[in-house]
Motif scaffolding. Structure first.
Motif, PDB file in Angstrom:
ATOM      1  N   TRP A 193       0.813  -1.222   0.000  1.00 44.79           N
ATOM      2  CA  TRP A 193       0.000   0.000   0.000  1.00 44.79           C
ATOM      3  C   TRP A 193       0.842   1.265   0.000  1.00 44.79           C
TER       4      TRP A 193
ATOM      5  N   VAL B 183     -10.074  12.863   4.752  1.00 46.42           N
ATOM      6  CA  VAL B 183     -10.460  11.459   4.921  1.00 46.42           C
ATOM      7  C   VAL B 183      -9.210  10.593   5.071  1.00 46.42           C
ATOM      8  N   TYR B 184      -8.194  10.862   4.257  1.00 42.08           N
ATOM      9  CA  TYR B 184      -6.941  10.109   4.321  1.00 42.08           C
ATOM     10  C   TYR B 184      -6.324  10.210   5.717  1.00 42.08           C
TER      11      TYR B 184
ATOM     12  N   VAL C 291      -7.621  11.234   8.601  1.00 47.22           N
ATOM     13  CA  VAL C 291      -8.457  10.644   9.659  1.00 47.22           C
ATOM     14  C   VAL C 291      -8.307   9.122   9.626  1.00 47.22           C
ATOM     15  N   GLY C 292      -8.270   8.558   8.425  1.00 45.30           N
ATOM     16  CA  GLY C 292      -8.030   7.119   8.293  1.00 45.30           C
ATOM     17  C   GLY C 292      -6.672   6.722   8.849  1.00 45.30           C
ATOM     18  N   ALA C 293      -5.680   7.576   8.641  1.00 45.05           N
ATOM     19  CA  ALA C 293      -4.351   7.311   9.195  1.00 45.05           C
ATOM     20  C   ALA C 293      -4.389   7.324  10.722  1.00 45.05           C
TER      21      ALA C 293
ATOM     22  N   VAL D 177      -6.953   6.587  12.578  1.00 43.51           N
ATOM     23  CA  VAL D 177      -7.639   5.351  12.974  1.00 43.51           C
ATOM     24  C   VAL D 177      -6.670   4.168  12.888  1.00 43.51           C
ATOM     25  N   THR D 178      -5.884   4.118  11.830  1.00 47.98           N
ATOM     26  CA  THR D 178      -4.903   3.037  11.670  1.00 47.98           C
ATOM     27  C   THR D 178      -3.899   3.039  12.821  1.00 47.98           C
TER      28      THR D 178
ATOM     29  N   ARG E 195      -5.644   1.788  15.917  1.00 46.87           N
ATOM     30  CA  ARG E 195      -5.859   0.336  15.874  1.00 46.87           C
ATOM     31  C   ARG E 195      -4.581  -0.424  16.165  1.00 46.87           C
TER      32      ARG E 195
END
Length: 115
Positions: free
Chosen positions: A43, A77-78, A80-82, A84-85, A88
């Motif tokens: 990725w 969005v990118y 915020v996703g980062a 979250v990653t 996690r």
């Protein structure tokens, strides 16, 4: 208001572009972080390209506003996703870092709307 929008947009583009370029260059500190967060190696190139494309979109958005809005939303969005990653992966102390990159993008969107 227009001057603030331009300055913040360029700052956001510079930050996102830097983030994308160091990922594409495989800087050791970013490679270590991505491995710690368990982001699949396949990725990495696409994630770097997405950040660079978002940065370019923010700059183009100064002339073509719809491109800037789309790029800005994509980058928010990118990042915020980062965040979250990172959460996690249980690296809670690192969660603010992607949000620091998202903040000027979000500010550019708000200023662009207000201008």
């Amino acid at each position: 208001m227009r001057v603030a929008y331009v300055v913040v947009s360029l700052l956001a583009a510079l930050m996102a572009g830097f983030s994308g370029v160091v990922l594409l260059m495989r800087a050791q500190w970013i490679v270590k972080a991505l491995e710690d967060y368990r982001v699949p190696r396949g990725w990495w190139t696409w994630l770097g390209v997405a950040k660079v494309a978002g940065a370019v979109g923010l700059v183009v958005g100064l002339a073509v506003p719809v491109i800037g809005v789309l790029a800005g939303v994509g980058l928010v969005v990118y990042f915020v996703g980062a965040a979250v990653t990172v959460a996690r992966a249980r690296w809670y102390a690192h969660v603010p870092f992607p949000l620091v990159y998202a903040a000027p993008v979000l500010a550019a969107l708000v200023l662009g709307y207000a201008a």
